[in-house]
Enzyme design. Structure first.
Site, PDB file in Angstrom:
ATOM      1  CG  HIS A  55      -1.641  -1.261   1.471  1.00 34.31           C
ATOM      2  ND1 HIS A  55      -2.651  -1.700   0.655  1.00 34.31           N
ATOM      3  CD2 HIS A  55      -1.512  -2.219   2.443  1.00 34.31           C
ATOM      4  CE1 HIS A  55      -3.121  -2.863   1.109  1.00 34.31           C
ATOM      5  NE2 HIS A  55      -2.442  -3.197   2.185  1.00 34.31           N
ATOM      6  CB  SER A  78      -0.703   0.236  -4.230  1.00 41.82           C
ATOM      7  OG  SER A  78      -0.583   1.328  -3.363  1.00 41.82           O
ATOM      8  CB  SER A  83      -4.416   0.625  -0.515  1.00 40.85           C
ATOM      9  OG  SER A  83      -3.409   0.125  -1.367  1.00 40.85           O
ATOM     10  CG  ASP A 143       0.697  -5.929   2.482  1.00 45.30           C
ATOM     11  OD1 ASP A 143       0.034  -6.936   2.825  1.00 45.30           O
ATOM     12  OD2 ASP A 143       0.464  -4.797   2.933  1.00 45.30           O
ATOM     13  CD  GLU A 205       3.572  -5.255   6.458  1.00 42.32           C
ATOM     14  OE1 GLU A 205       4.807  -5.393   6.395  1.00 42.32           O
ATOM     15  OE2 GLU A 205       3.019  -4.449   7.208  1.00 42.32           O
ATOM     16  CG  ASN A 230       1.121 -11.548   9.732  1.00 42.05           C
ATOM     17  OD1 ASN A 230       0.545 -10.471   9.826  1.00 42.05           O
ATOM     18  ND2 ASN A 230       0.628 -12.669  10.271  1.00 42.05           N
ATOM     19  CE  LYS A 235       1.925  -6.935   9.558  1.00 39.09           C
ATOM     20  NZ  LYS A 235       0.522  -7.313   9.367  1.00 39.09           N
ATOM     21  CG  ASP A 239       0.072  -3.925  10.893  1.00 39.16           C
ATOM     22  OD1 ASP A 239      -1.092  -4.233  10.630  1.00 39.16           O
ATOM     23  OD2 ASP A 239       0.873  -3.539  10.014  1.00 39.16           O
ATOM     24  CG  ASN A 240      -1.958  -8.274  11.864  1.00 42.37           C
ATOM     25  OD1 ASN A 240      -1.043  -7.532  11.535  1.00 42.37           O
ATOM     26  ND2 ASN A 240      -2.076  -9.500  11.387  1.00 42.37           N
ATOM     27  CB  CYS A 244      -7.558  -3.521  12.677  1.00 40.31           C
ATOM     28  SG  CYS A 244      -6.780  -4.212  11.193  1.00 40.31           S
ATOM     29  CG  HIS A 350      -4.348  -8.972   1.739  1.00 39.79           C
ATOM     30  ND1 HIS A 350      -3.566  -7.894   2.088  1.00 39.79           N
ATOM     31  CD2 HIS A 350      -4.037  -9.267   0.448  1.00 39.79           C
ATOM     32  CE1 HIS A 350      -2.810  -7.563   1.057  1.00 39.79           C
ATOM     33  NE2 HIS A 350      -3.068  -8.383   0.057  1.00 39.79           N
ATOM     34  CG  HIS A 403      -2.806  -0.192  10.360  1.00 38.68           C
ATOM     35  ND1 HIS A 403      -4.165  -0.301  10.197  1.00 38.68           N
ATOM     36  CD2 HIS A 403      -2.340  -1.449  10.491  1.00 38.68           C
ATOM     37  CE1 HIS A 403      -4.495  -1.591  10.229  1.00 38.68           C
ATOM     38  NE2 HIS A 403      -3.406  -2.305  10.404  1.00 38.68           N
ATOM     39  CB  SER A 411       4.530  -3.266  10.358  1.00 34.39           C
ATOM     40  OG  SER A 411       3.442  -3.267  11.225  1.00 34.39           O
ATOM     41  CD  GLN A 415       8.115  -6.229   5.158  1.00 34.87           C
ATOM     42  OE1 GLN A 415       9.159  -6.665   4.664  1.00 34.87           O
ATOM     43  NE2 GLN A 415       6.946  -6.740   4.844  1.00 34.87           N
TER      44      GLN A 415
HETATM   45  P1  NAI Z   1      -6.041 -14.593  11.968  1.00 36.23           P
HETATM   46  O1  NAI Z   1      -5.791 -15.914  11.382  1.00 36.23           O
HETATM   47  O2  NAI Z   1      -5.384 -14.192  13.252  1.00 36.23           O
HETATM   48  O3  NAI Z   1      -7.617 -14.350  12.180  1.00 36.23           O
HETATM   49  C1  NAI Z   1      -8.614 -14.746  11.287  1.00 36.23           C
HETATM   50  C2  NAI Z   1      -9.717 -15.408  12.119  1.00 36.23           C
HETATM   51  O4  NAI Z   1     -10.854 -15.665  11.286  1.00 36.23           O
HETATM   52  C3  NAI Z   1      -9.284 -16.746  12.719  1.00 36.23           C
HETATM   53  O5  NAI Z   1      -9.423 -16.730  14.119  1.00 36.23           O
HETATM   54  C4  NAI Z   1     -10.210 -17.756  12.048  1.00 36.23           C
HETATM   55  O6  NAI Z   1     -10.550 -18.828  12.913  1.00 36.23           O
HETATM   56  C5  NAI Z   1     -11.416 -16.905  11.705  1.00 36.23           C
HETATM   57  N1  NAI Z   1     -12.241 -17.458  10.627  1.00 36.23           N
HETATM   58  C6  NAI Z   1     -11.850 -18.160   9.521  1.00 36.23           C
HETATM   59  N2  NAI Z   1     -12.921 -18.519   8.798  1.00 36.23           N
HETATM   60  C7  NAI Z   1     -14.004 -18.018   9.429  1.00 36.23           C
HETATM   61  C8  NAI Z   1     -15.399 -18.055   9.157  1.00 36.23           C
HETATM   62  N3  NAI Z   1     -15.892 -18.709   8.094  1.00 36.23           N
HETATM   63  N4  NAI Z   1     -16.236 -17.421  10.026  1.00 36.23           N
HETATM   64  C9  NAI Z   1     -15.766 -16.790  11.121  1.00 36.23           C
HETATM   65  N5  NAI Z   1     -14.444 -16.725  11.430  1.00 36.23           N
HETATM   66  C10 NAI Z   1     -13.587 -17.330  10.590  1.00 36.23           C
HETATM   67  O7  NAI Z   1      -5.656 -13.530  10.831  1.00 36.23           O
HETATM   68  P2  NAI Z   1      -5.455 -11.954  11.034  1.00 36.23           P
HETATM   69  O8  NAI Z   1      -4.027 -11.665  11.278  1.00 36.23           O
HETATM   70  O9  NAI Z   1      -6.484 -11.456  11.977  1.00 36.23           O
HETATM   71  O10 NAI Z   1      -5.745 -11.444   9.549  1.00 36.23           O
HETATM   72  C11 NAI Z   1      -7.044 -11.528   8.961  1.00 36.23           C
HETATM   73  C12 NAI Z   1      -7.009 -10.927   7.551  1.00 36.23           C
HETATM   74  O11 NAI Z   1      -6.724  -9.520   7.639  1.00 36.23           O
HETATM   75  C13 NAI Z   1      -5.920 -11.486   6.648  1.00 36.23           C
HETATM   76  O12 NAI Z   1      -6.407 -11.507   5.319  1.00 36.23           O
HETATM   77  C14 NAI Z   1      -4.806 -10.472   6.769  1.00 36.23           C
HETATM   78  O13 NAI Z   1      -3.926 -10.533   5.680  1.00 36.23           O
HETATM   79  C15 NAI Z   1      -5.598  -9.191   6.824  1.00 36.23           C
HETATM   80  N6  NAI Z   1      -4.965  -8.025   7.443  1.00 36.23           N
HETATM   81  C16 NAI Z   1      -5.482  -6.802   7.059  1.00 36.23           C
HETATM   82  C17 NAI Z   1      -4.992  -5.645   7.603  1.00 36.23           C
HETATM   83  C18 NAI Z   1      -5.542  -4.337   7.167  1.00 36.23           C
HETATM   84  O14 NAI Z   1      -4.959  -3.302   7.469  1.00 36.23           O
HETATM   85  N7  NAI Z   1      -6.667  -4.285   6.477  1.00 36.23           N
HETATM   86  C19 NAI Z   1      -3.916  -5.649   8.599  1.00 36.23           C
HETATM   87  C20 NAI Z   1      -3.472  -6.980   8.976  1.00 36.23           C
HETATM   88  C21 NAI Z   1      -3.999  -8.111   8.415  1.00 36.23           C
END
Ligand code: NAI
Length: 482
Positions: A55, A78, A83, A143, A205, A230, A235, A239-240, A244, A350, A403, A411, A415
């Site tokens: 991003h 990006s 983004s 990322d 990332e 990650n 991180k 960050d996550n 968020c 993501h 963020h 983060s 990196q």
């Molecule tokens: P995580 O694996 O810690 O959490 C995801 C959770 O969703 C897990 O606990 C899992 O059991 C649950 N899950 C899976 N399928 C499900 C379903 N059908 N119904 C309900 N819950 C379900 O992963 P994390 O780190 O929380 O990341 C989640 C997503 O966010 C990833 O795609 C990651 O790349 C993205 N992300 C986005 C950011 C942003 O700024 N927008 C920042 C960091 C991560």
């Protein structure tokens, strides 16, 4: 540009505004600035050609200029079509010493609101190095894994001798990727194999990109070593979660300005991202409901005081729905058909496959209308309206600016240290997926304490030996979960 410096941004005249925000961000990114100082003389990234796909925000600009300060040659895009912050991209193209008429910065190919064709074109541009033997980078900073994916697909298709037909592609995105590969392989049938041969490694990332890397490693397809940034504690546990916690409601507010207090908000997924999102919505006074598939995370949510139930149970009554799972098909068109008038639906995971946008578009009689960029109403034949944010793509970066600097300093310090590890110690990292060594994880945290006025207690030697650690760390075994 006239001087041969290649880039593509929305509006180069935004560079001055971008530079001012970069300067403000630098103060909020003490980890990155400390790393610049520490490595200014030794230049560990001299000779590194880093292709970054992450991003293109103000915070990322500080990362890019840190990599350059350590000696790297950088090209950037990006990793999402919505983004980019256009003023940050302009400032990076112009550089600290250039002007819009005489840009002297970094080749950056990014603007807010790219088409999918433009997105993959940009990715290809950033992967294409002028004046080098293989025409490519020797490091990737990724990322979500799209740059890594393009290189791996290219190599795979060169081996097979053909690229699958565009017509039978399973999605629009897949179709565009295949078109890109058809075009590049027509120009040079060895392009991707040559390019991959020089890549020393990738630092990834996010959760979703890391997931892709472990799959490639499991299937014996990974072409170069990877550091899973990650899962550095500094991180994902910052960050996550705290990132968020800040940027989710920022996105909802900028998109809709709806009062969150008193509303019922459903957060699908209670991982790191879900935990931060739930806390931010509760902080605004929403009644928050969690859905989970993992009993551990479901129990955590319950212990944290949230109701945990299925989407089915609450789909007709809740006001705000946020997906945070990194999984696909979380909110389907049939679910959205049941939601109440002016329910808000958004994703912060993501990729854009958590919400069934294609299915929504196919509902009989549904009408999409743009309120403003990245905010759309979908009106059902009975007059009921749904508000969908960022067309189902990650809303904290689509509707807001992602963020804030301080959390990204953690983060991006991870990196930068990961890039230095892979680039300078290739012998220590044969092809596999690694996490950052714990002493570096602790170092990144340490770099952020002073700015917050944190006073750390120093272990006494007899205490250190009692718990079996060194006075200077690492303080925890690798299996410790924080
Ligand atoms: P995580 O694996 O810690 O959490 C995801 C959770 O969703 C897990 O606990 C899992 O059991 C649950 N899950 C899976 N399928 C499900 C379903 N059908 N119904 C309900 N819950 C379900 O992963 P994390 O780190 O929380 O990341 C989640 C997503 O966010 C990833 O795609 C990651 O790349 C993205 N992300 C986005 C950011 C942003 O700024 N927008 C920042 C960091 C991560």
């Amino acid at each position: 540009a006239a001087n041969g410096h290649d880039f593509k941004v929305a509006d180069i005249s935004l560079a001055d505004y971008g530079r001012k925000e970069i300067t403000l961000a630098e103060h909020e990114m003490p980890g990155l600035m400390a790393i610049r100082k520490e490595f200014a003389a030794s230049q560990p990234l001299a000779g590194a050609r880093i292709m970054g796909s992450l991003h293109m925000t103000v915070q990322t600009a500080v990362l890019i200029e840190t990599l350059v300060a350590l000696g790297a040659d950088v090209r950037w895009v990006s990793c999402n079509i919505f983004s980019t912050q256009d003023h940050a991209a302009a400032a990076i193209a112009v550089g600290p010493n250039g002007t819009p008429d005489n840009p002297q910065g970094i080749p950056v190919f990014a603007w807010k609101g790219e088409t999918l064709e433009e997105y993959w074109w940009c990715t290809e541009q950033a992967l294409t190095w002028p004046n080098t033997p293989t025409g490519g980078p020797n490091m990737i900073l990724d990322d979500g894994g799209d740059a890594t994916l393009l290189v791996h697909l290219g190599v795979q298709y060169e081996k097979d001798g053909k690229v699958p037909a565009v017509e039978t592609a399973e999605s629009d995105e897949h179709r565009v990727i295949l078109q890109t590969l058809h075009r590049t392989l027509a120009e040079n049938p060895q392009k991707w194999t040559q390019l991959a041969s020089e890549i020393r490694g990738v630092t990834e990332e996010t959760t979703t990109g890391v997931h892709r890397l472990y799959e490639m490693q499991r299937d014996g397809e990974l072409l170069f070593p990877a550091i899973n940034v990650n899962d550095a504690v500094t991180k994902s546990k910052f960050d996550n979660k705290y990132g968020c916690r800040h940027s989710l409601i920022d996105g909802i507010n900028r998109a809709t300005d709806v009062l969150i207090g008193g509303k019922t908000a459903v957060v699908c997924g209670y991982g790191d991202v879900g935990k931060g999102c739930a806390e931010s919505l509760r902080g605004q006074g929403a009644r928050v409901i969690i859905t989970e598939i993992d009993p551990i995370c479901a129990l955590q949510a319950a212990m944290d005081g949230y109701q945990v139930t299925t989407l089915d149970d609450v789909v007709e009554t809740a006001d705000i729905f946020i997906t945070t799972t990194g999984n696909k098909d979380i909110i389907m068109a049939a679910d959205m058909a049941k939601m109440k008038h002016q329910a808000i639906v958004g994703n912060i995971g993501h990729f854009d496959n958590e919400i069934d946008m294609a299915g929504l578009a196919k509902l009989p009689g549904i009408v999409k209308d743009e309120v403003k960029p990245q905010v759309h109403t979908w009106t059902h034949p009975d007059g009921k309206v749904l508000i969908v944010l960022s067309e189902g793509r990650l809303l904290n970066l689509g509707n807001a600016t992602g963020h804030p600097s301080f959390v990204m300093s953690n983060s991006f310090a991870d990196q930068t240290l990961a890039q230095i590890e892979l680039f300078t110690k290739p012998d220590e990292y044969p092809t596999d997926v690694y996490v950052l060594p714990k002493h570096l994880d602790e170092k990144v945290a340490r770099l952020h304490l002073d700015a917050l006025g944190v006073k750390l207690t120093t272990l006494r030697p007899e205490q250190a030996s009692y718990i079996g650690v060194q006075v200077e760390g690492p303080y925890k075994p690798d299996h410790y979960r924080y």
